[in-house]
Write an enzyme that holds these catalytic residues in place. Structure first.
Site, PDB file in Angstrom:
ATOM      1  N   ASN A 175     -12.860  -3.129   2.428  1.00  0.00           N
ATOM      2  CA  ASN A 175     -13.798  -2.010   2.463  1.00  0.00           C
ATOM      3  C   ASN A 175     -14.715  -2.121   1.250  1.00  0.00           C
ATOM      4  O   ASN A 175     -14.243  -2.310   0.122  1.00  0.00           O
ATOM      5  CB  ASN A 175     -13.042  -0.680   2.425  1.00  0.00           C
ATOM      6  CG  ASN A 175     -12.154  -0.490   3.642  1.00  0.00           C
ATOM      7  OD1 ASN A 175     -12.511  -0.887   4.745  1.00  0.00           O
ATOM      8  ND2 ASN A 175     -10.978   0.103   3.438  1.00  0.00           N
ATOM      9  N   HIS A 211      -7.011  -5.733   2.144  1.00  0.00           N
ATOM     10  CA  HIS A 211      -5.893  -5.166   2.896  1.00  0.00           C
ATOM     11  C   HIS A 211      -5.330  -6.265   3.798  1.00  0.00           C
ATOM     12  O   HIS A 211      -6.083  -6.947   4.505  1.00  0.00           O
ATOM     13  CB  HIS A 211      -6.363  -4.017   3.793  1.00  0.00           C
ATOM     14  CG  HIS A 211      -6.847  -2.805   3.060  1.00  0.00           C
ATOM     15  ND1 HIS A 211      -6.070  -1.667   2.895  1.00  0.00           N
ATOM     16  CD2 HIS A 211      -8.030  -2.538   2.454  1.00  0.00           C
ATOM     17  CE1 HIS A 211      -6.769  -0.754   2.226  1.00  0.00           C
ATOM     18  NE2 HIS A 211      -7.960  -1.261   1.954  1.00  0.00           N
ATOM     19  N   ASP A 245       0.848  -1.187   0.000  1.00  0.00           N
ATOM     20  CA  ASP A 245       0.000   0.000   0.000  1.00  0.00           C
ATOM     21  C   ASP A 245       0.887   1.242   0.000  1.00  0.00           C
ATOM     22  O   ASP A 245       1.891   1.308   0.722  1.00  0.00           O
ATOM     23  CB  ASP A 245      -0.920   0.009   1.232  1.00  0.00           C
ATOM     24  CG  ASP A 245      -2.061   1.010   1.091  1.00  0.00           C
ATOM     25  OD1 ASP A 245      -3.214   0.575   0.968  1.00  0.00           O
ATOM     26  OD2 ASP A 245      -1.781   2.236   1.112  1.00  0.00           O
ATOM     27  N   ILE A 246       0.503   2.222  -0.786  1.00  0.00           N
ATOM     28  CA  ILE A 246       1.322   3.417  -0.948  1.00  0.00           C
ATOM     29  C   ILE A 246       1.313   4.289   0.317  1.00  0.00           C
ATOM     30  O   ILE A 246       2.222   5.091   0.526  1.00  0.00           O
ATOM     31  CB  ILE A 246       0.838   4.210  -2.192  1.00  0.00           C
ATOM     32  CG1 ILE A 246       1.934   5.081  -2.759  1.00  0.00           C
ATOM     33  CG2 ILE A 246      -0.414   5.007  -1.894  1.00  0.00           C
ATOM     34  CD1 ILE A 246       1.622   5.613  -4.160  1.00  0.00           C
ATOM     35  N   HIS A 288     -10.173  -5.354  -3.399  1.00  0.00           N
ATOM     36  CA  HIS A 288      -8.846  -5.585  -2.823  1.00  0.00           C
ATOM     37  C   HIS A 288      -8.993  -5.967  -1.360  1.00  0.00           C
ATOM     38  O   HIS A 288      -9.905  -5.508  -0.668  1.00  0.00           O
ATOM     39  CB  HIS A 288      -7.940  -4.368  -2.979  1.00  0.00           C
ATOM     40  CG  HIS A 288      -8.527  -3.079  -2.483  1.00  0.00           C
ATOM     41  ND1 HIS A 288      -9.439  -2.349  -3.221  1.00  0.00           N
ATOM     42  CD2 HIS A 288      -8.353  -2.397  -1.328  1.00  0.00           C
ATOM     43  CE1 HIS A 288      -9.795  -1.276  -2.546  1.00  0.00           C
ATOM     44  NE2 HIS A 288      -9.161  -1.275  -1.375  1.00  0.00           N
TER      45      HIS A 288
HETATM   46  P1  AMP Z   1      -9.759   1.435   0.103  1.00  0.00           P
HETATM   47  O1  AMP Z   1     -10.149   2.555   0.995  1.00  0.00           O
HETATM   48  O2  AMP Z   1     -10.028   0.086   0.706  1.00  0.00           O
HETATM   49  O3  AMP Z   1     -10.315   1.572  -1.303  1.00  0.00           O
HETATM   50  O4  AMP Z   1      -8.184   1.506   0.019  1.00  0.00           O
HETATM   51  C1  AMP Z   1      -7.463   1.897  -1.094  1.00  0.00           C
HETATM   52  C2  AMP Z   1      -6.005   1.799  -0.722  1.00  0.00           C
HETATM   53  O5  AMP Z   1      -5.237   1.931  -1.901  1.00  0.00           O
HETATM   54  C3  AMP Z   1      -5.531   2.875   0.263  1.00  0.00           C
HETATM   55  O6  AMP Z   1      -5.028   2.254   1.438  1.00  0.00           O
HETATM   56  C4  AMP Z   1      -4.443   3.606  -0.527  1.00  0.00           C
HETATM   57  O7  AMP Z   1      -3.371   4.006   0.283  1.00  0.00           O
HETATM   58  C5  AMP Z   1      -4.037   2.569  -1.555  1.00  0.00           C
HETATM   59  N1  AMP Z   1      -3.459   3.085  -2.781  1.00  0.00           N
HETATM   60  C6  AMP Z   1      -3.918   4.109  -3.547  1.00  0.00           C
HETATM   61  N2  AMP Z   1      -3.148   4.273  -4.635  1.00  0.00           N
HETATM   62  C7  AMP Z   1      -2.176   3.322  -4.557  1.00  0.00           C
HETATM   63  C8  AMP Z   1      -1.066   2.976  -5.397  1.00  0.00           C
HETATM   64  N3  AMP Z   1      -0.796   3.633  -6.539  1.00  0.00           N
HETATM   65  N4  AMP Z   1      -0.269   1.961  -4.997  1.00  0.00           N
HETATM   66  C9  AMP Z   1      -0.528   1.289  -3.853  1.00  0.00           C
HETATM   67  N5  AMP Z   1      -1.559   1.562  -3.040  1.00  0.00           N
HETATM   68  C10 AMP Z   1      -2.369   2.568  -3.376  1.00  0.00           C
END
Ligand code: AMP
Ligand code: ZN
Length: 111
Positions: free
Chosen positions: A85, A100, A29-30, A98
């Site tokens: 989520n 987590h 995760d970024i 996805h």
């Molecule tokens: P959600 O709220 O479950 O949709 O989480 C989306 C997740 O994607 C968040 O924890 C972000 O930090 C992560 N995220 C967004 N863009 C990227 C990216 N380019 N690479 C890796 N993780 C990302």
């Protein structure tokens, strides 16, 4: 296709990948919320849990069975937390299914 995670799956946007096979991948995760914070995605675009179809069952089973192996590879020997989520009310921001995978120090609570 303007889906961020489809583009990561296609290699068009780079990610810190830790696992990949024919049907899924895992990357960091970024904005990590714990010492280990990975996202596991299906390569095919599925918007959220709400969009799962019966024929997706083998894919989901594969992802859930691969998840502990990825956790072990990350050194999460004493356990980990998984979060999915779903849609706006569940805090979903990226609309490509996805999981987590969080563990290690600074493990967050539910939010
Ligand atoms: P959600 O709220 O479950 O949709 O989480 C989306 C997740 O994607 C968040 O924890 C972000 O930090 C992560 N995220 C967004 N863009 C990227 C990216 N380019 N690479 C890796 N993780 C990302
Ligand atoms: Zn997608």
């Amino acid at each position: 296709m303007d889906c961020l995670f489809c583009q990561i799956a296609a290699g068009k946007i780079s990610a810190q990948q830790v696992y990949s096979d024919d049907v899924m991948m895992a990357f960091k995760d970024i904005q990590p919320q714990a010492a280990v914070h990975l996202l596991l995605i299906p390569r095919q675009h599925i918007r959220s849990l709400n969009d799962l179809r019966p024929e997706d069952a083998p894919l989901l089973s594969h992802m859930m069975q691969t998840l502990p192996k990825i956790a072990a590879q990350q050194g999460l020997t004493d356990g980990y937390r998984t979060i999915i989520n779903t849609e706006q009310g569940g805090g979903q921001i990226i609309f490509h299914l996805h999981i987590h995978l969080l563990g290690g120090s600074n493990l967050p609570g539910f939010h």
